[in-house]
Scaffold this active site. Structure first.
Site, PDB file in Angstrom:
ATOM      1  N   GLU A 113       9.553   0.587  10.904  1.00  0.00           N
ATOM      2  CA  GLU A 113      10.692   1.864  10.603  1.00  0.00           C
ATOM      3  C   GLU A 113       9.346   3.608  10.731  1.00  0.00           C
ATOM      4  OE1 GLU A 113      13.866   1.591  10.434  1.00  0.00           O
ATOM      5  OE2 GLU A 113      13.748  -0.065  10.044  1.00  0.00           O
ATOM      6  N   LYS A 169       1.045  -1.053  -0.108  1.00  0.00           N
ATOM      7  CA  LYS A 169      -0.407   0.487   0.045  1.00  0.00           C
ATOM      8  C   LYS A 169       1.440   1.347   0.237  1.00  0.00           C
ATOM      9  CE  LYS A 169      -2.098   2.907   2.997  1.00  0.00           C
ATOM     10  NZ  LYS A 169      -2.264   3.924   1.488  1.00  0.00           N
ATOM     11  N   GLU A 174       8.927  16.279  15.824  1.00  0.00           N
ATOM     12  CA  GLU A 174       9.431  16.203  14.798  1.00  0.00           C
ATOM     13  C   GLU A 174       8.661  16.901  13.965  1.00  0.00           C
ATOM     14  OE1 GLU A 174       8.650  11.966  12.058  1.00  0.00           O
ATOM     15  OE2 GLU A 174      10.478  11.808  11.381  1.00  0.00           O
ATOM     16  N   CYS A 183      13.139  10.586   7.420  1.00  0.00           N
ATOM     17  CA  CYS A 183      13.182  10.112   8.892  1.00  0.00           C
ATOM     18  C   CYS A 183      15.349  10.468   9.708  1.00  0.00           C
ATOM     19  CB  CYS A 183      12.766   9.376   9.087  1.00  0.00           C
ATOM     20  SG  CYS A 183      14.238   7.733   8.074  1.00  0.00           S
ATOM     21  N   SER A 236       4.515   7.414  10.213  1.00  0.00           N
ATOM     22  CA  SER A 236       4.540   8.111  12.212  1.00  0.00           C
ATOM     23  C   SER A 236       4.392   7.326  13.155  1.00  0.00           C
ATOM     24  CB  SER A 236       3.963   8.917  11.679  1.00  0.00           C
ATOM     25  OG  SER A 236       2.137   8.866  11.419  1.00  0.00           O
TER      26      SER A 236
HETATM   27  P1  NAD Z   1       1.775   8.141   7.109  1.00  0.00           P
HETATM   28  O1  NAD Z   1       1.707   7.032   9.239  1.00  0.00           O
HETATM   29  O2  NAD Z   1       0.647   9.284   8.426  1.00  0.00           O
HETATM   30  O3  NAD Z   1       1.560   7.241   6.693  1.00  0.00           O
HETATM   31  C1  NAD Z   1       2.075   6.495   6.473  1.00  0.00           C
HETATM   32  C2  NAD Z   1       2.261   5.084   5.396  1.00  0.00           C
HETATM   33  O4  NAD Z   1       0.919   4.583   5.896  1.00  0.00           O
HETATM   34  C3  NAD Z   1       0.672   5.723   4.353  1.00  0.00           C
HETATM   35  O5  NAD Z   1       0.781   4.872   3.572  1.00  0.00           O
HETATM   36  C4  NAD Z   1      -0.101   5.422   5.353  1.00  0.00           C
HETATM   37  O6  NAD Z   1      -1.808   5.588   4.139  1.00  0.00           O
HETATM   38  C5  NAD Z   1      -0.565   4.548   5.793  1.00  0.00           C
HETATM   39  N1  NAD Z   1      -1.706   3.916   7.118  1.00  0.00           N
HETATM   40  C6  NAD Z   1      -1.804   5.439   7.503  1.00  0.00           C
HETATM   41  N2  NAD Z   1      -3.172   5.695   8.798  1.00  0.00           N
HETATM   42  C7  NAD Z   1      -3.115   4.151   8.797  1.00  0.00           C
HETATM   43  C8  NAD Z   1      -4.002   3.018   9.807  1.00  0.00           C
HETATM   44  N3  NAD Z   1      -4.359   3.353  10.272  1.00  0.00           N
HETATM   45  N4  NAD Z   1      -3.612   2.079   9.070  1.00  0.00           N
HETATM   46  C9  NAD Z   1      -2.295   1.345   8.385  1.00  0.00           C
HETATM   47  N5  NAD Z   1      -2.068   2.280   7.571  1.00  0.00           N
HETATM   48  C10 NAD Z   1      -1.664   3.674   8.168  1.00  0.00           C
HETATM   49  O7  NAD Z   1       3.289   8.918   7.484  1.00  0.00           O
HETATM   50  P2  NAD Z   1       3.581   9.615   6.850  1.00  0.00           P
HETATM   51  O8  NAD Z   1       3.157  11.222   7.143  1.00  0.00           O
HETATM   52  O9  NAD Z   1       3.106   9.052   5.126  1.00  0.00           O
HETATM   53  O10 NAD Z   1       5.157   9.567   6.560  1.00  0.00           O
HETATM   54  C11 NAD Z   1       5.416  10.783   7.851  1.00  0.00           C
HETATM   55  C12 NAD Z   1       5.787  10.341   9.190  1.00  0.00           C
HETATM   56  O11 NAD Z   1       7.100   8.325   8.329  1.00  0.00           O
HETATM   57  C13 NAD Z   1       7.316  10.441   9.536  1.00  0.00           C
HETATM   58  O12 NAD Z   1       7.081  10.408  10.644  1.00  0.00           O
HETATM   59  C14 NAD Z   1       8.544  10.362   9.485  1.00  0.00           C
HETATM   60  O13 NAD Z   1       9.683  10.157   9.978  1.00  0.00           O
HETATM   61  C15 NAD Z   1       8.012   8.393   9.131  1.00  0.00           C
HETATM   62  N6  NAD Z   1       9.258   7.875   7.986  1.00  0.00           N
HETATM   63  C16 NAD Z   1       9.852   7.159   8.737  1.00  0.00           C
HETATM   64  C17 NAD Z   1      11.769   6.250   8.342  1.00  0.00           C
HETATM   65  C18 NAD Z   1      12.044   5.704   8.726  1.00  0.00           C
HETATM   66  O14 NAD Z   1      13.423   5.046   7.860  1.00  0.00           O
HETATM   67  N7  NAD Z   1      12.564   5.186  10.163  1.00  0.00           N
HETATM   68  C19 NAD Z   1      11.303   7.173   7.076  1.00  0.00           C
HETATM   69  C20 NAD Z   1      10.452   7.528   6.332  1.00  0.00           C
HETATM   70  C21 NAD Z   1       9.638   8.057   7.033  1.00  0.00           C
END
Ligand code: NAD
Length: 495
Positions: free
Chosen positions: A266, A191, A397, A300, A245
């Site tokens: 992650e 996804k 963050e 991240c 996140s």
């Molecule tokens: P997000 O958590 O909102 O979304 C990530 C993914 O999860 C998306 O595909 C989203 O559609 C999905 N998602 C959202 N709600 C969900 C649910 N209830 N159940 C299952 N899946 C769901 O994060 P984002 O806004 O896409 O990305 C930014 C965040 O990701 C930041 O906090 C960043 O630090 C983190 N990040 C971490 C790394 C790492 O390697 N540690 C890498 C990139 C981003």
């Protein structure tokens, strides 16, 4: 600062507006069960660039069933070397279509095309090639126990994997999950983030062209709280691998508990880049700027806190400020652009709110922190000086081009501040004193420590963090462990 964006450019050769992006289920491109779609927006122009199928629970059911059939059937039973060859062929197709894929990623995510071509795409291809090589090298071991028994282990694929991917590095982070899972013999429902579905769907088509059997890789686009949630709670999914996140990560752990899915997470970061006053301040300041402003700070492991020892503080603030002012912001398709837009209006507003918060908390904004232009989500890179460790801009963050520069006295003070957030993804340390950098490295709460450099990753090295930065590691042999389970075999030799 003005934006060098040529709105007249026509990208229609790559993104024909009429072409709907469909789901990929069981080797076929299909509309969503509901027939609903959503729009994908170019964050540099706010224009709609594609219409994407909006999946729901029914599509997830179909995709998981296809993945299960493919797992029990062709993928698991195929010779391991053949799996590796298919992955290598897929890597070749990514190289052949590099320009097209890079342009798609740049338009959809607002990433400077030069960065996609130099970093995201080569890293994705390297990841795929690396794990293709693993496919026929995953083995168990003979473990000596008793004289009357042959005891050994076999490594078996965990099964059907849900891969949930964020929008900041759709292609590269997507491949960090797909490549090892497939090499291990797992099948996948992926996804992508709803803001960036396009590159995933295109590379999914290329995977079929490379010979990936139907159902091995399924892609269901749509909202996280519908598609992601359905995957996380699905009784026939064996593992969830997630990047995103901490809030969503927490929900995933709870949802996965239903059938005790394996989970790797992650999550976020608030990484400290620590500069002692004996460091090469020119190199450290340049790397600190790149460490926070790369990908408009939406990384991240961004070095969003730069910790500087007292004597060097003013000089580093000055250098960082000058560097931030010099970065070329604008049209991501222009190869000279360094800083593109942030991903969405919501993200832009959240970042600008943090700039306000920082000023209200009493930090000093030396440059940037403004929206640039009135079209596209561009923000000028911001440097905050006089930041106290307790301030929200130092603890939370921001995920944008905003750096907090914090003063410290000595080694102990640097460690206290560096380790003083909820995160633990990465840290940098700059000094010519090797004893000092090693003492810091040992005590830093971070999954990765960079010494006299910042920001490098390589698929051969473990990647991840603990606490609000996640659970488990990706990359290297850690990913092979993530996607396989050991089976112990005990054979009685006295029959
Ligand atoms: P997000 O958590 O909102 O979304 C990530 C993914 O999860 C998306 O595909 C989203 O559609 C999905 N998602 C959202 N709600 C969900 C649910 N209830 N159940 C299952 N899946 C769901 O994060 P984002 O806004 O896409 O990305 C930014 C965040 O990701 C930041 O906090 C960043 O630090 C983190 N990040 C971490 C790394 C790492 O390697 N540690 C890498 C990139 C981003």
């Amino acid at each position: 600062m003005s934006i060098a964006y040529d709105y007249a450019q026509d990208h229609s050769t790559v993104i024909p507006a009429s072409r709907d992006r469909l789901l990929l289920i069981d080797g076929r491109r299909v509309p969503s069960a509901s027939g609903r779609t959503f729009k994908s927006i170019n964050p540099a122009t706010e224009q709609v660039i594609a219409t994407v199928a909006e999946g729901n629970e029914i599509d997830v059911d179909l995709a998981v069933a296809a993945a299960r059939r493919a797992f029990e059937g062709p993928w698991r039973t195929m010779r391991a070397s053949e799996r590796g060859h298919i992955l290598l062929k897929w890597a070749d197709l990514l190289k052949i279509h590099a320009d097209e894929i890079a342009e798609l990623e740049s338009l959809d995510a607002g990433k400077p095309i030069s960065a996609v071509l130099r970093q995201d795409l080569p890293a994705a291809i390297d990841t795929l090639t690396y794990y293709a090589g693993w496919a026929d090298k995953i083995s168990g071991e003979v473990v000596p126990t008793r004289d009357d028994a042959l005891t050994y282990t076999i490594r078996e694929p965990v099964g059907v994997v849900a891969a949930i991917v964020p929008w900041n590095f759709p292609l590269m982070i997507g491949m960090w999950k797909l490549a090892p899972a497939l090499a291990c013999g797992c099948t996948i429902v992926m996804k992508p983030a709803e803001l960036t579905s396009l590159s995933a769907l295109r590379i999914g088509e290329l995977a079929l062209e490379a010979g990936l059997p139907p159902g091995v890789l399924n892609i269901v686009t749509g909202p996280g709280r519908v598609v992601g949630d359905a995957l996380v709670n699905h009784p026939d999914v064996d593992k969830v691998t997630f990047t995103g996140s901490p809030g969503v990560g927490r929900g995933i752990m709870k949802g996965a508990a239903g059938n005790f899915k394996r989970v790797s997470l992650e999550l976020g970061g608030k990484s400290a880049n620590v500069i002692f006053d004996d460091a090469d301040l020119d190199a450290a300041s340049k790397a600190a700027a790149a460490g926070i402003f790369f990908n408009a700070g939406q990384v991240c492991s961004a070095g969003s806190r730069v910790l500087v020892q007292e004597k060097a503080y003013d000089e580093v603030v000055e250098r960082l400020t000058a560097r931030a002012k010099s970065l070329r912001i604008g049209d991501p398709s222009d190869r000279a652009t360094v800083l593109g837009p942030v991903i969405s209006e919501k993200q832009m507003k959240s970042i600008l709110d943090y700039v306000d918060i920082g000023q209200k908390e009493g930090a000093m904004l030396t440059t940037g922190g403004q929206r640039v232009g009135d079209r596209g989500y561009f923000i000028s890179p911001a440097v905050f000086a006089n930041v106290a460790h307790e301030m929200r801009i130092s603890q939370e963050e921001i995920f944008g081009p905003v750096v907090s520069v914090i003063k410290f006295r000595d080694e102990a003070d640097a460690l206290r501040i560096a380790n003083g957030t909820a995160y633990s993804l990465a840290a940098g340390v700059w000094s010519r004193d090797m004893g000092r950098v090693q003492r810091f490295t040992k005590k830093a709460r971070a999954g990765t420590v960079w010494i006299n450099t910042y920001g490098y990753t390589d698929v051969r090295l473990p990647w991840g963090g603990e606490r609000d930065s996640g659970l488990g590691r990706e990359h290297g042999t850690a990913a092979i462990d993530n996607f396989t389970e050991p089976k112990a075999v005990w054979m009685n030799l006295n029959v």
